[in-house]
Design a protein around this motif. Sequence first.
Motif, PDB file in Angstrom:
ATOM      1  N   VAL A 120     -96.930 -41.446  91.496  1.00 40.47           N
ATOM      2  CA  VAL A 120     -96.294 -42.789  91.436  1.00 40.47           C
ATOM      3  C   VAL A 120     -96.815 -43.055  89.846  1.00 40.47           C
ATOM      4  O   VAL A 120     -98.170 -43.117  89.692  1.00 40.47           O
ATOM      5  N   TYR A 121     -95.990 -43.309  88.913  1.00 40.31           N
ATOM      6  CA  TYR A 121     -96.702 -43.722  87.264  1.00 40.31           C
ATOM      7  C   TYR A 121     -95.963 -45.151  87.126  1.00 40.31           C
ATOM      8  O   TYR A 121     -94.941 -45.573  87.459  1.00 40.31           O
ATOM      9  N   ARG A 134     -86.663 -42.003  90.743  1.00 43.80           N
ATOM     10  CA  ARG A 134     -87.226 -40.854  91.462  1.00 43.80           C
ATOM     11  C   ARG A 134     -86.729 -39.568  90.632  1.00 43.80           C
ATOM     12  O   ARG A 134     -85.621 -39.476  90.432  1.00 43.80           O
ATOM     13  N   ILE A 135     -87.858 -38.831  89.985  1.00 47.94           N
ATOM     14  CA  ILE A 135     -87.174 -37.839  89.085  1.00 47.94           C
ATOM     15  C   ILE A 135     -87.977 -36.462  89.362  1.00 47.94           C
ATOM     16  O   ILE A 135     -88.913 -36.450  90.023  1.00 47.94           O
ATOM     17  N   ILE A 136     -87.148 -35.386  88.892  1.00 49.83           N
ATOM     18  CA  ILE A 136     -87.900 -34.215  89.012  1.00 49.83           C
ATOM     19  C   ILE A 136     -88.117 -33.497  87.512  1.00 49.83           C
ATOM     20  O   ILE A 136     -87.020 -33.477  86.741  1.00 49.83           O
ATOM     21  N   GLY A 137     -89.336 -33.076  87.164  1.00 51.53           N
ATOM     22  CA  GLY A 137     -89.228 -32.597  85.923  1.00 51.53           C
ATOM     23  C   GLY A 137     -90.646 -31.674  85.771  1.00 51.53           C
ATOM     24  O   GLY A 137     -91.399 -31.499  86.752  1.00 51.53           O
ATOM     25  N   LEU A 141     -95.309 -42.703 102.634  1.00 53.45           N
ATOM     26  CA  LEU A 141     -95.842 -41.293 102.388  1.00 53.45           C
ATOM     27  C   LEU A 141     -96.173 -40.839 100.824  1.00 53.45           C
ATOM     28  O   LEU A 141     -96.746 -40.002 100.723  1.00 53.45           O
ATOM     29  N   VAL A 142     -95.394 -41.869  99.994  1.00 53.01           N
ATOM     30  CA  VAL A 142     -95.581 -41.690  98.662  1.00 53.01           C
ATOM     31  C   VAL A 142     -97.096 -41.751  98.183  1.00 53.01           C
ATOM     32  O   VAL A 142     -97.875 -42.640  98.746  1.00 53.01           O
ATOM     33  N   GLU A 170     -98.746 -51.149  97.512  1.00 54.92           N
ATOM     34  CA  GLU A 170     -98.271 -52.701  97.662  1.00 54.92           C
ATOM     35  C   GLU A 170     -96.706 -52.605  97.307  1.00 54.92           C
ATOM     36  O   GLU A 170     -96.315 -53.786  97.329  1.00 54.92           O
ATOM     37  N   LEU A 171     -96.262 -51.701  96.924  1.00 54.65           N
ATOM     38  CA  LEU A 171     -94.876 -51.733  96.748  1.00 54.65           C
ATOM     39  C   LEU A 171     -93.929 -51.596  97.777  1.00 54.65           C
ATOM     40  O   LEU A 171     -93.660 -50.269  98.344  1.00 54.65           O
TER      41      LEU A 171
END
Length: 679
Positions: free
Chosen positions: A649-650, A564-567, A643-644, A636-637
């Motif tokens: 999601v990539y 999980r990143i912020i960019g 809530l994602v 499915e993950l």
Amino acid sequence: MNPFRTIPYPEREEVCQVCWNFDEKLLRRQAEVERQEEPDSRMWVIDAQSITVSVFKPMTKIMQAAKSGCWICWVIKESTQALAGFPEAMIEDGHGWVCIGSAPGSMMFDGKGCTLHVSLCPDMASAQAREYRYHDLELYADTNQPRLPCKAIGSITRGGSNIGYANHIPFNCEPNKTWNQLREWMEHCSREHSCIGIGAPLLPKRIVHVGTGSNGWKVTLQYPNGRGHYAALSHCWGRKQIITTTRITLSDRLNVIPWESLSKTFQDAVIIARGIGLEYLWIDSLCILQDDPDDWDVQSSLMASIYSNASVVIAATASKDGDGGCFPHRSTIQFNGCRLDGSTFSVYARRNTCHPEFESHSEPSSRLHKEMEEKWQLPLFHRAWTFQERLVARRIIHCLEGVFMWECLECTRCECCFFAEPEPPKNQGIRRYFTSHSLPKYDKVDWTEIVSDYSRKEMTFAKDKLPALSALAKTYGDRHGDAYLAGLWRKDLSISLAWWVQELLQSDTPLQFGYIAPSWSWASVKGLVQFIWKPQERHIEILDAKCFPKERSVYGEVTGGYIRIIGPTPIQMTLGRSSGHSRIIELHGYGFQASLDAEPEILQLAEGAKTYCLPYGRTFFDGIALLLVPYSNPNELPYLDSLVTSETVYRRVGFLTLPNGFPPEWKVQDREKVELFIV
């Protein structure tokens, strides 16, 4: 093959117009003449320090000179045909070249005389010739033979021999001499080095007892429950089925392991262990229950200590499977000649030993490294599982094509006495790091360099990508207290995400594919991986990272993982056509090219597909970015919050390097920061 030949020595001495009798002055003079006539010619190579000479000639010219009476060319012709197996008809058709005096051991005019190296090179333009591999041969005189006069060797202008001396190894592997040599190496190491501790280590959970004379040399599997000295075998399993231990066969193995059920490699390893005075031998296929996931998980996590604590590792380096064995195949020819005065002399030819792979100063590029391993026929060095076995071993006996070689933490030795003085082992610093009981004495190793080297190794099952590195990973993790994430480390994650696939690997063994690792991990790809060295500026921040191991060990297989990143907000792009290379894809609208992590069809990408460029950071000159595509169904993950959404999601599919940095219109520094997941 008849190992003896009689040299048809000419009645008078003449200078050969092909090999120039390998006289230093004549060679250099002729090289200058030919260079003036043809400046771009590569037929001659003389180094800047004027200490080595290499001559490239069509094999047809060597054969013609041999028929005309040059006995050096005759010896070259006979040895290449006998030891390399290159058909004479193919040579006569012009499909073979010979390089004499070239690497790996160039003919050096140092006043002492060095052995002459001959490389037979098939013409790669010929489909027929491509079926034959490169061969490197060594021509030498025995060190125990009185120094040969120049007349016998073929030089008429120098006062010394142009074919140097080497330690002659007998045609057959004589057990007593072999055991004496191997024991001498071990005793010297124990006496002079600190490679092995003083006390006996704990024996592994299960181990093969090689038998004694009192029990009729009965081979059994045992639960030792104590301390003792043992050998460990490093070998290629190969495609052929070898004997294993399972829950069903365990009781049989504890009773007896029939000699005929052992592969030749296993039999030879048992014989070597007996010969050097060791009672126990650890073999992975016999000492780990192959159908018990729990046992495999526990024992594979102990690989580092098993190989590190062994008194010596017996490495079947030249064997591609269980049929290859451990004893060297002595491929040597003896040429007996007669001088004009009636006295006799001998010159020998043998397949050259792969010394460059063991020289500490030899650090070829990754592609060249692999070609060198193939050239020298070192199957063990190709394999992923055996990569870590060499790095954690303290002392190794390498069983090569023609000789035994010794490699410990302090020096390298060879039966042929190639190393006049003990040569420091290759990767000495890394091996000391993984075998030392305390860290302060040795600097921290670069994990990304280990991964790059490992990524070009071959494996039969793709699922072994992470388990086959687990011994090194566990040692590294224990020493640094870091969290392991599918081949990367949490503390360095923001740096080590900047990897790219330099080359896809083509394996001769079928891989069984399935889920291997998250797309952000190098372990998810089948290729030679390189890392950007410490980007100077990074535009992303790691907020969280997790991997989910399949079994108990965090160093083995994984079932999933995310970061999980912020960019900066990713820039949308459209995938274009490939640019001459199926993995190099143009991105419409910007003129950029992206390097995909795999073939487009594997990544399920087609022309016109929407992709996203995530600015990652920059090097001194260039901008670097990750190429992403939306993950189709994040629900499915199970490890992602419900809530994602799919918009955040990539999965990674490639890597970009942007010369001169990011386009100004991207305004990377000012772009809105967003939170996203990569799985």
